[in-house]
Design an enzyme around this catalytic site. Sequence first.
Site, short mmCIF file in Angstrom:
data_model
loop_
_atom_site.label_atom_id
_atom_site.label_comp_id
_atom_site.label_asym_id
_atom_site.label_seq_id
_atom_site.Cartn_x
_atom_site.Cartn_y
_atom_site.Cartn_z
N LEU A 1 -12.22 6.47 -8.09
CA LEU A 1 -13.06 6.42 -9.39
C LEU A 1 -13.45 5.21 -9.40
O LEU A 1 -12.85 4.18 -9.87
CB LEU A 1 -11.91 6.81 -10.44
CG LEU A 1 -11.12 8.17 -10.50
CD1 LEU A 1 -10.32 8.59 -11.52
CD2 LEU A 1 -12.25 9.44 -10.39
N PRO A 2 -14.85 4.98 -9.13
CA PRO A 2 -15.31 3.77 -8.88
C PRO A 2 -15.70 2.78 -10.00
O PRO A 2 -16.85 2.63 -10.19
CB PRO A 2 -16.48 4.19 -7.87
CG PRO A 2 -17.02 5.45 -8.76
CD PRO A 2 -15.66 6.15 -9.04
N CYS A 3 -14.66 2.22 -10.80
CA CYS A 3 -14.93 1.47 -11.87
C CYS A 3 -15.47 0.10 -11.31
O CYS A 3 -16.31 -0.65 -12.09
CB CYS A 3 -13.55 1.14 -12.48
SG CYS A 3 -12.27 0.49 -11.33
N HIS A 4 -15.57 -0.11 -10.14
CA HIS A 4 -16.24 -1.35 -9.72
C HIS A 4 -17.67 -1.22 -9.70
O HIS A 4 -18.55 -2.28 -9.44
CB HIS A 4 -15.86 -1.63 -8.07
CG HIS A 4 -16.40 -0.34 -7.03
ND1 HIS A 4 -15.46 0.65 -6.98
CD2 HIS A 4 -17.46 -0.48 -6.33
CE1 HIS A 4 -16.15 1.29 -6.07
NE2 HIS A 4 -17.13 0.90 -5.72
N ARG A 5 -18.30 0.00 -10.06
CA ARG A 5 -19.63 0.38 -10.12
C ARG A 5 -20.42 -0.14 -11.39
O ARG A 5 -21.27 0.07 -11.82
CB ARG A 5 -19.98 1.68 -9.68
CG ARG A 5 -19.76 1.86 -8.13
CD ARG A 5 -20.18 3.31 -7.77
NE ARG A 5 -19.50 3.44 -6.55
CZ ARG A 5 -19.47 4.70 -5.92
NH1 ARG A 5 -19.42 5.81 -6.58
NH2 ARG A 5 -18.92 4.94 -4.55
#
Length: 167
Positions: free
Chosen positions: A127-131
């Site tokens: 779940l790409p919170c880095h984006r």
Amino acid sequence: MNVQTTFVDSPVGPLFLAADDAGLRAIEFRDNRHPVRRGDDWQEGDNAVLRMARHQLGEYFAGTRRTFDLPLSPHGTDFQRNVWTTLATIPYGETVSYAQLAARVGRPGASRAVGAANGRNPLPIVLPCHRVIGADGALTGFGGGLPTKQYLLKLEGALPPEFDLFG
């Protein structure tokens, strides 16, 4: 319900994985700011979900996987789970601001609350919170540290190879 745990090596350091039969519960970096609370039923082991997660993370880091197809079982409030589910809609190689993410979850005035939920995401990378980045394009807060965030965004092509937050 028993939760099986394991570690997997990655280019950003060892990742702690936890899964029960319902799905992946946690991915944690070595120095995670908000570790998932562990129960007495958590034990080192292996199951089908962990095997799939290891395989798909390996493909992601090799640059051959852009989306994940895993059963997920993150634990949090309804609001947090809504934010986390919305993270999965941010395409590989793209970024959004906290304000844009807040608008996507239907809470345009709640950037801070969305940021707090984003920071407690128990399944980073998948779940790409880095984006999620600052409104000015700055790389801000990340549970795995800013060097890891920079690495992941470069891997996905969201940052030019010559970009160096620290240089």
